[in-house]
Each structure stands twice: as C-alpha cells, then as structure tokens.
Enzyme design. Structure first.
Site, PDB file in Angstrom:
ATOM      1  N   GLU A 159       0.793  -1.224   0.000  1.00 48.27           N
ATOM      2  CA  GLU A 159       0.000   0.000   0.000  1.00 48.27           C
ATOM      3  C   GLU A 159       0.828   1.279   0.000  1.00 48.27           C
ATOM      4  OE1 GLU A 159      -2.968  -0.091   3.057  1.00 48.27           O
ATOM      5  OE2 GLU A 159      -3.854  -1.956   2.331  1.00 48.27           O
ATOM      6  N   GLU A 360      -5.223  -8.757   1.212  1.00 47.53           N
ATOM      7  CA  GLU A 360      -5.843  -8.391   2.491  1.00 47.53           C
ATOM      8  C   GLU A 360      -7.330  -8.167   2.285  1.00 47.53           C
ATOM      9  OE1 GLU A 360      -4.212  -5.070   4.695  1.00 47.53           O
ATOM     10  OE2 GLU A 360      -2.150  -5.714   4.296  1.00 47.53           O
TER      11      GLU A 360
HETATM   12  C1  FCB Z   1      -4.305  -2.097   5.603  1.00 45.01           C
HETATM   13  C2  FCB Z   1      -2.898  -2.372   6.077  1.00 45.01           C
HETATM   14  C3  FCB Z   1      -2.820  -3.372   7.190  1.00 45.01           C
HETATM   15  C4  FCB Z   1      -3.933  -3.198   8.181  1.00 45.01           C
HETATM   16  C5  FCB Z   1      -5.262  -3.146   7.486  1.00 45.01           C
HETATM   17  C6  FCB Z   1      -6.425  -3.024   8.403  1.00 45.01           C
HETATM   18  O1  FCB Z   1      -4.348  -0.832   5.051  1.00 45.01           O
HETATM   19  O2  FCB Z   1      -2.098  -2.841   5.022  1.00 45.01           O
HETATM   20  O3  FCB Z   1      -1.557  -3.257   7.793  1.00 45.01           O
HETATM   21  O4  FCB Z   1      -3.694  -2.080   8.938  1.00 45.01           O
HETATM   22  O5  FCB Z   1      -5.281  -2.083   6.589  1.00 45.01           O
END
Ligand code: FCB
Length: 784
Positions: A159, A360
């Site tokens: 990110e 994620e």
């Molecule tokens: C993302 C991050 C991760 C975590 C989630 C909830 O943006 O990559 O580290 O904080 O959100």
C-alpha cells in the site's frame, strides 16, 4: 445459501505485518523505525510478541490448514541504519520463521516494505530522498540472499498510497508529515524503489514477485446504494480525480509505465516534476508476476464546489467525501462486498494480463469474550460475503489466485494502537494468550472445503438466547429492544444469557453510523427538587472533559414527549457521535429508544429498568449500610427511617441497604414515607416521634429530609444528638451549616460527572465498557 467452491489450487492464507505483531523493537540489534518514533512507546511493543512466540503462531496456522502466510520483513531489524551494516540476528529470525513455515506445510510470502522505515533513513529525508529507493534495492538483495532459496513469492511494497499520503500528506501515519509535495515525491520514490527492488529480486532468481496496492472503487453516494445508478455529470470529474489519486496513480505506472495524464499537471503544480527522472517509469513499469489487492471498502465522493482539499488527497478541492448510511465495521468503514466484484471486473478489463491475489480483506468488529468462546458473527458474515463476491468475479474470468485474510491475529492497528480487532485469533495483550474466534474455526472449514458450504455460519440467534434463558423469543426481543413489559427477574435472566452467549443484536445493521461529527449531545431531564446540584455538576464537568477531548456539546432538554421525539430524531440523523443522558426519574423509554439508534449512550444513575446501556452511579446501598452501622456503634437501637419517594432508584437502594444492616442486627426499624422537601421530612419525623416507640435515632434517605426532621425534633423538645441522633444522605451544602452540623453520607458529585464523561469517551473509542459504581463515604458531624 449455495455452496461456492473455488478453483483447484486456489490459495487460502492470512496476512500480517512486522510492526503490527513482532514487538521486540529493541531486541537483538534491531534499529528504531519511524513507527517506533510515531508511537512514542504507546504501542508496537510488545504487540503480539510474535518475535518470541512465532512457533506458537505457526502452529496455529497449521491447525487452521492455512496454505500461505504473508508476513513482512522489518527493514530496521535487518539493517538497523537502513543500509550498510547487516544485523545477523535480525536475519536469523526470518530464517527460522521460514523454516518453521515450510515444516508446517505453509508457503511463506514475504513483503519487504510494510511501512516501518528505519528511522536512520528518515533522518536523511526518508522517502522524499531518492537515495532511499536505492537503499531499498540493497535491502531487498540482503533479505533475498538469506531466505530467497526458500521463499518463492515476494511483494516489494504494501500500500504505497497509505505510506505516502497518510504518512506525508495528512500526517496521521508515520512519519507524520503534512506536505502535499512530500506526499507526491514520496509516492514516486516508493514506486521507483519497487522497480529497483523487483530488478534485484529477479536478478537473484525470485520465482514470483509483485506489489500490493490498496484499491477502492470510487463511487457516488447513489451508487453505493444501487450499483446500477450512473454517475451524474456534475460528479464525474470528482470521481475521476479521486480515482486517479488513489488508484491510478499506482496502477498506471506499475502496470503501464506511465502516470495518468490528468494527474501530471496536479503533481507538477504541487511538487514540480523534477523528481520524476528519465527512465524511472521504465524501471517502475517492468512487468510484475502478481498484483496483490487489498480491499476493505469503497470511497464515496461527489462534487461540492466549496469543499476544501482533504490533505490525504492533495488536489481534492471541490470534492466532498461522503458518508453514506450503510452498515459499517467498527472502523466506520462501509461494508460493500459488491465493491470487490466491481474492482476485480475493472482490473480484469484494464489489465487482463495481470494475475491477481487478494492480499488483504477482513474487518474490525468489537469482540465479546464469553465463557464459551468469541462468537464474532459479524466478522464471519463480512468474510463470507466478500468470498461470495470473489467467487462471482472468478466466474466472470478474474484471474485471482488466492485470498489472504487480514488478519491472523488481533494486533497493532497503526495509529489506533491495540483497540482495533481484525484478527480471527484473539490476543489478550496482558497475557499474550491466543484464543481462536469462531471466525478462525469457520475459516478452517472454508480452507478445508476449498470454499463456502451451504450452511449459514453458526451465530447466537434470538432462539439461542431464548433457549438459554428459558423464555420465549418474543420476550428476548422485548428485553433487547428495551420494552418495559418484562418482569425484572426475567429481564435479568435474559440479559445474563445475552452476555454469556455474546449475542449481538444485529450489530452491523445497528451500526448505521455514517461519519464522525465530533459532537456529543448532553440530554438533560428536568431535575426534581434536590437534583439541581448534580445536574449542574454534570453540565460543568461533562462539558469540560468532552470539550477538552475536542467534542462540541449540544445541550438538549428532555422535558416533554415532543422534546423526546426531537432528540431521537437528532440522534437518529447521526448529528452526534454519542449521548450523555441524565434520564428522567422513574421508568422511562427515552434511554432504550436512544440506545436503539446504535449511537453510544451513557446514563447518569442506575436505570429503573435493567438495561445494557452502561451507567455511572454511586454506591447508595453501601452508604446506607455504613450509616446504619455508625448509629449502632453509637449505641442507638431504636431507629426510625424517613424514606423519600420509592420510585427513585437511589432511594430504593438507600432504604434497602439501611434495612438490611438493621435486620442483620436483629432490629425492626420503623419507616415513614416522605416526599422530597424538608417540610415532608418534618412531617414524617413528627409521625415517627409520636409513635410511642421512644426512638433514639433517625436516618433519612436525603439531607433535605434530615434537616426537616431536626426541625421537628426541636419542636418536640428533643435535643440532637443527646436524645435523638440524625443521619442524612447526600452531603449537600446545607448539611454542614445546620446546628448542630449534620452527619451524612457523601455522594461524590464531581467524580460522578467526570466518570460519566470518561465512560462516553471510552465508548466513542469503541472500547467495551461496563457500568461504573463509585464509593460513598460517611461524614461524621455533630448530629450523631
Ligand atoms: C491495511 C494495512 C494493514 C492493516 C489493514 C487493516 O491498510 O495494510 O496493515 O492495517 O489495513
């Protein structure tokens, strides 16, 4: 429910990151990172103590059948100064971890940068310096040298939008800078670092390397409710600009070797273009083997000519970031599984050659740890719905190779510290004990079956609660909805079952919270005679504590049915983030009606009808007991009780406490009912004194009543305390001014008001809160 199986070979896994779980920030030669500095010691260590407990965590994953584990390597653990000297013990840690994973049959996926830049590099300019990109490539080489023989999937960055724009634009993440120019420059240097890192990994033989982006579809509020709605002409530019800043600023350079054309003038205006050198985009645009997609929530915007720019989106003047009434997670992020399908459709259309992986996806919900587990049904539903959306996208042709759930463990959620709960495994941060939530057990089944079964996730339902409490569903529903027509015993039984089972009545639906208003309503019922002191303390302290915490206070008077309706409407419309309620005396419906809005409410005083809404009260029963013991110690045994109105919960508790102690001592006190003022106290005293029992003491449930009683005693020719001892309750100002001065039970008025304000603040923070009971204290003066 349909079964939804996934293609053969689909990879099921979990994700974490170094700073969020490892702890041990100064162990074995690790250097400081920008997040240590930003956290200022508040979080980050011990985190989940994963540095020491990794064998246990690997075992957990093995038990869950996890096929792939995406972790991140901590740059300052490997290179404490960011470059140059390699820290052997730091690399040893990842070496061991990788071996353990392989032994457990879990594929290690390594991310090289998940935001924890070595502080030493930050001191030299961090990501605003081009050198940092070069150092990153060297760091990639060092890590690959050590574990590359056993790790076949690599991600350079996690990110970069967050690291660049929240770290350097809005400053809510480390390093906490607020400069639009720095944000754009940092973003470019991260992209460049990715390209150089990718080259380094490839040169050494990495089998599969890519990058992870946080991508969100950008929609209008109307589209959030109905995806088939088109974008109105007037909003098209706003949508396109935010999409360029958030998504295409990264997608296009990485996958097409170019910046979006409409973004360049904005970058030039803000930061110049000097940092983008010839050849950079060739390096950045080398093909990746895999694009990692982190998806949590969409972004909703519309045009609003007067809106100032959001610092996380430089150039977003005239764009309003909208909060839309839809179910949200505890983070306040709208839940929209179809947003994932939309995103994947777009990626498949625009970049059909790129293989994808969901790196994620997951949700923060408040968990309730019960005697028989953590029934995190909202988290299960969240993941299930997103998996269904994902399955549909795969059917449509999206080349998604796996799904990695965020996260294995409850961990440090960056600037929010420990209060966010994204884990499928609960971590008790005092004992470091791990406890599988229902979501972990459910995910284990998903992994085993390679998809979703036909059955609904097991959740404590109204039926489960009804069975446990041995009442009907209708009764449970009445209790949960705060209706009055339930006996106190049944209500207590149902509430116990609710708590034990961790039943959450429609949490997601109740969470129709849209945005933070930073306003709080202080709702005051008209105090009865005698309540003014407490009410004014509440106004004074609640206002100062909450204003100190940056909240605006809206004072609302709840004196008529119409005012109740107005207050409910105000709260339902989410004009406030929370409510401090000074409820009317006796049974009322305002409390439960407010509670049903889903906005956090706290109450002054124990409510007449037992409730799940937390309250602050003083120990009325304990104080009255102490008063009784004091009279007994003074040798008084013929005690009369002057009792205020019994519809007041405080009066009930005071009477109960006093009588209990007298009964325990074999005494049969006489009780005279009274109202609220001193006149009625005098009348009750006269009645008691003329009863012929030869009373030698009077206890009154309030100071006003006690003061009236002293007057009556004097009129009867009795001396206080020689013939008659008198004890009041409350310690109002007048109590110390009577002659003789009145012995009474002190009620901590200011503490009560302060506790009320703090209770609301913890509720606004999403912490699990229970009611507060403050101690009272006997103040012995001349009347006893
Ligand atoms: C993302 C991050 C991760 C975590 C989630 C909830 O943006 O990559 O580290 O904080 O959100």
């Amino acid at each position: 429910m349909r079964t939804a199986l996934f293609p053969e070979g689909f990879v099921w896994g979990v994700s974490t990151s170094a700073f969020q779980i490892e702890g041990a920030t100064d162990r074995d030669g690790r250097g400081p990172s920008i997040w240590d500095a930003f956290a200022g010691g508040e979080y980050g260590d011990p985190a989940c103590d994963h540095y020491a407990r990794h064998p246990e965590d690997v075992r957990l994953m093995q038990d869950l059948g996890i096929a792939a584990y995406r972790f991140s390597v901590s740059w300052p653990r490997v290179l404490p100064e960011g470059h140059g000297r390699v820290n052997g013990p730091g690399l040893d840690f990842y070496d061991r971890l990788v071996d353990e994973l392989l032994e457990a049959g879990i594929a290690p996926y390594a991310t090289l940068y998940h935001w924890d830049l070595p502080q030493a590099l930050q001191d030299g300019g961090g990501w605003t310096s081009r050198d940092t990109a070069r150092h990153f490539a060297d760091y990639a080489r060092v890590v690959y040298d050590r574990i590359g023989d056993r790790v076949d999937t690599w991600f350079t960055f996690n990110e970069p939008w967050v690291a660049a724009f929240l770290g350097h634009g809005s400053g809510v993440h480390a390093p906490g800078l607020r400069s639009a120019a720095d944000a754009f420059v940092s973003a470019h240097h991260m992209l460049l670092a990715h390209g150089l890192g990718l080259e380094a990994l490839r040169a050494q033989g990495a089998a599969r390397a890519g990058v992870v982006l946080n991508l969100s579809p950008v929609l209008t509020p109307a589209q959030l409710g109905d995806m088939s709605a088109g974008i109105p002409d007037e909003d098209a530019a706003a949508v396109a600009r935010i999409d360029a800043l958030h998504n295409r600023q990264f997608l296009e350079p990485l996958l097409r070797g170019r910046y979006p054309a409409e973004l360049l003038p904005l970058i030039e205006r803000t930061a110049g273009l000097g940092h983008i050198r010839d050849g950079d985009l060739d390096v950045i645009g080398r093909p990746v083997d895999l694009l990692g997609v982190n998806y949590y929530t969409p972004i909703a915007v519309q045009a609003q000519p007067s809106a100032p720019a959001d610092p996380a989106f430089p150039g977003s003047e005239g764009v309003l970031f909208c909060s839309v009434p839809t179910a949200v997670t505890a983070m306040g992020w709208p839940i929209m599984p179809s947003g994932l399908s939309l995103l994947l459709r777009r990626l498949s259309e625009e970049y059909p050659e790129t293989e994808l992986m969901i790196t994620e996806n997951g949700a923060d919900f408040e968990d309730v740890v019960t005697g028989d587990g953590i029934h995190d049904v909202d988290r299960i539903s969240f993941v299930e719905e997103h998996l269904r959306a994902l399955r549909t996208s795969i059917d449509e042709g999206a080349r998604v190779r796996g799904y990695l759930l965020w996260s294995l463990l409850d961990c440090v959620e960056w600037a929010d510290g420990y209060r966010r709960k994204f884990g499928i495994v609960h971590v008790d941060f005092t004992t470091q004990r791990r406890l599988l939530k229902d979501s972990a057990l459910w995910y284990r089944d998903v992994v085993k079956r390679n998809g979703l079964g036909a059955e609904r996730p097991k959740r404590p339902t109204l039926e489960t609660v009804a069975a446990r409490a041995r009442v009907s569903r209708a009764t449970v529903s009445r209790v949960v909805n705060g209706e009055a027509r339930v006996s106190p015993d049944v209500r207590a039984t149902v509430l116990r079952a609710v708590q034990e089972l961790g039943y959450v009545p429609n949490a997601a639906a109740r969470s129709l919270v849209t945005r933070r208003t930073d306003s709080v309503a202080l709702v005051l019922s008209v105090p009865r005679h005698g309540g003014e002191a407490l009410t004014s303390a509440v106004v004074q302290y609640v206002t100062s504590v909450l204003e100190g915490a940056g909240k605006q206070i809206t004072l609302m008077l709840a004196d008529t049915p119409e005012s109740h309706r107005r207050i409910i409407r105000h709260v339902e419309a989410r004009q406030v983030d929370g409510v401090v309620l000074v409820p009317p005396d006796g049974p009322d419906t305002l409390t439960e009606r407010l509670a049903r809005t889903g906005v956090p409410v706290v109450l002054l005083g124990k409510p007449a009808i037992a409730s799940l809404v937390p309250h602050v009260d003083v120990d009325n029963a304990g104080g009255a007991r102490e008063a009784a013991r004091h009279l007994l110690d003074r040798g008084r045994h013929r005690i009369g009780v002057i009792c205020g109105p019994l519809d007041l919960v405080a009066v009930q508790d005071r009477l109960a406490g006093h009588l209990a102690t007298l009964h325990e001592n074999g005494l049969r006190p006489v009780v005279a009912p009274a109202g609220l003022d001193s006149g009625s106290g005098a009348a009750a005293a006269r009645e008691l004194l003329s009863g012929g029992q030869g009373l030698d003491a009077l206890f009154a449930t309030s100071d006003e009543l006690a003061i009236g009683a002293m007057r009556a005693a004097r009129e009867e020719g009795l001396r206080v305390p020689e013939d008659l001892a008198v004890v009041g309750f409350g310690d109002i100002h007048a109590a110390s001014c009577t002659t003789p001065a009145l012995t009474t039970v002190r009620v901590p008025v200011a503490d009560q008001a302060l506790a009320l304000a703090r209770l609301l603040l913890s509720r606004l923070d999403g912490r699990h809160t229970s009611s507060v009971l403050l101690p009272t204290r006997l103040v012995v003066r001349a009347t006893t």
